[in-house]
Design a protein around this motif. Structure first.
Motif, PDB file in Angstrom:
ATOM      1  N   ALA A  10       0.856  -1.183   0.000  1.00 38.33           N
ATOM      2  CA  ALA A  10       0.000   0.000   0.000  1.00 38.33           C
ATOM      3  C   ALA A  10       0.892   1.233   0.000  1.00 38.33           C
ATOM      4  O   ALA A  10       2.064   1.165   0.356  1.00 38.33           O
ATOM      5  CB  ALA A  10      -0.905   0.007   1.222  1.00 38.33           C
ATOM      6  N   VAL A  11       0.326   2.357  -0.411  1.00 39.92           N
ATOM      7  CA  VAL A  11       1.067   3.617  -0.410  1.00 39.92           C
ATOM      8  C   VAL A  11       0.230   4.670   0.295  1.00 39.92           C
ATOM      9  O   VAL A  11      -1.000   4.675   0.204  1.00 39.92           O
ATOM     10  CB  VAL A  11       1.449   4.037  -1.856  1.00 39.92           C
ATOM     11  N   THR A  12       0.898   5.511   1.047  1.00 43.69           N
ATOM     12  CA  THR A  12       0.272   6.647   1.713  1.00 43.69           C
ATOM     13  C   THR A  12       1.303   7.759   1.767  1.00 43.69           C
ATOM     14  O   THR A  12       2.407   7.609   1.242  1.00 43.69           O
ATOM     15  CB  THR A  12      -0.237   6.271   3.123  1.00 43.69           C
ATOM     16  N   THR A  13       0.980   8.871   2.389  1.00 47.76           N
ATOM     17  CA  THR A  13       1.959   9.932   2.530  1.00 47.76           C
ATOM     18  C   THR A  13       2.818   9.678   3.759  1.00 47.76           C
ATOM     19  O   THR A  13       2.388   9.028   4.710  1.00 47.76           O
ATOM     20  CB  THR A  13       1.297  11.315   2.671  1.00 47.76           C
ATOM     21  N   LYS A  14       4.039  10.191   3.719  1.00 46.59           N
ATOM     22  CA  LYS A  14       4.929  10.046   4.879  1.00 46.59           C
ATOM     23  C   LYS A  14       4.314  10.691   6.114  1.00 46.59           C
ATOM     24  O   LYS A  14       4.470  10.193   7.218  1.00 46.59           O
ATOM     25  CB  LYS A  14       6.299  10.663   4.586  1.00 46.59           C
ATOM     26  N   ALA A  15       3.600  11.795   5.928  1.00 49.11           N
ATOM     27  CA  ALA A  15       3.013  12.509   7.059  1.00 49.11           C
ATOM     28  C   ALA A  15       2.018  11.636   7.828  1.00 49.11           C
ATOM     29  O   ALA A  15       1.864  11.783   9.034  1.00 49.11           O
ATOM     30  CB  ALA A  15       2.329  13.786   6.577  1.00 49.11           C
ATOM     31  N   VAL A  16       1.362  10.706   7.151  1.00 48.34           N
ATOM     32  CA  VAL A  16       0.371   9.843   7.801  1.00 48.34           C
ATOM     33  C   VAL A  16       1.036   8.857   8.760  1.00 48.34           C
ATOM     34  O   VAL A  16       0.488   8.543   9.811  1.00 48.34           O
ATOM     35  CB  VAL A  16      -0.475   9.088   6.743  1.00 48.34           C
ATOM     36  N   VAL A  17       2.232   8.383   8.434  1.00 48.62           N
ATOM     37  CA  VAL A  17       2.885   7.355   9.251  1.00 48.62           C
ATOM     38  C   VAL A  17       4.030   7.872  10.113  1.00 48.62           C
ATOM     39  O   VAL A  17       4.535   7.144  10.964  1.00 48.62           O
ATOM     40  CB  VAL A  17       3.386   6.176   8.378  1.00 48.62           C
ATOM     41  N   GLU A  18       4.444   9.131   9.903  1.00 47.89           N
ATOM     42  CA  GLU A  18       5.546   9.676  10.698  1.00 47.89           C
ATOM     43  C   GLU A  18       5.186   9.694  12.174  1.00 47.89           C
ATOM     44  O   GLU A  18       4.087  10.088  12.561  1.00 47.89           O
ATOM     45  CB  GLU A  18       5.901  11.089  10.231  1.00 47.89           C
ATOM     46  N   GLY A  19       6.120   9.248  12.980  1.00 49.17           N
ATOM     47  CA  GLY A  19       5.943   9.292  14.421  1.00 49.17           C
ATOM     48  C   GLY A  19       5.152   8.149  15.015  1.00 49.17           C
ATOM     49  O   GLY A  19       5.005   8.058  16.234  1.00 49.17           O
ATOM     50  N   ILE A  20       4.627   7.263  14.189  1.00 45.59           N
ATOM     51  CA  ILE A  20       3.882   6.109  14.702  1.00 45.59           C
ATOM     52  C   ILE A  20       4.882   5.000  15.006  1.00 45.59           C
ATOM     53  O   ILE A  20       5.643   4.609  14.130  1.00 45.59           O
ATOM     54  CB  ILE A  20       2.823   5.608  13.694  1.00 45.59           C
TER      55      ILE A  20
END
Length: 180
Positions: A10-20
């Motif tokens: 899957a692909v998403t933006t880095k901002a969605v997964v940053e810090g998780i």
């Protein structure tokens, strides 16, 4: 984000997964929370590629054997989107975005700019032009980061990226994602 392969990429933006924290990253697929891991989050890209783990197999009949060659495979298959060739995107063509917190927002507009970059190939010494971003007439909210840019043919041509410092939204070309 969205699925790009039947095996769970899957692909998403880095901002969605940053810090998780990696151990708490999960996605919602067909009403089920599935674990996911980040495979790629290159510094030159604004997107992240994830590998989603399929749901655990449901054992309906504990006495059934798995060695029967005539039995269908128990392998889980995800349903990915169709991908277009982002180099075929044209100014003025219709752009459709699906997004929002619950994935229930549909917005249409047009492709208003194709942002390119020209470099010189070191080997051939020829100039090469590469599509860096697709700008549309649509202004999306931060809740739509990772939304697919869909063509009228129903294929994904890019992914919505929102610059966190400027708030400017563009779509990263799907060909960059295919390459990654």
């Amino acid at each position: 984000g969205f699925l790009v392969s039947a095996d769970g990429l899957a692909v998403t933006t880095k901002a969605v997964v940053e810090g998780i924290p990696p151990e708490s990253l999960s996605v919602l697929y067909n009403g089920k929370h599935l674990s996911a891991e980040i495979l790629s989050q290159g510094s030159n890209n604004d997107f992240a590629i994830l590998k989603i783990s399929p749901p655990p197999a449901e054992n309906k009949d504990a006495s059934a054997t798995t060695t029967d060659s005539k039995k269908p495979s128990d392998k889980f298959i995800f349903t990915p989107v169709s991908l277009s060739d982002s180099n075929q995107v044209k100014l003025g063509q219709t752009a459709i975005f699906l997004g929002g917190i619950r994935g229930t927002t549909v917005v249409t507009g047009i492709v208003s700019d194709l942002i390119t970059e020209t470099t010189t190939n070191e080997t051939t010494k020829k100039e090469e032009t590469h599509l860096r971003a697709i700008k549309t007439s649509v202004s999306l909210s931060r809740n739509s980061a990772g939304a697919p840019l869909i063509t009228m043919e129903g294929a994904v041509a890019g992914i919505m990226i929102i610059d966190p410092t400027t708030g400017v939204d563009t779509a990263a070309p799907i060909n960059d994602i295919k390459e990654a």
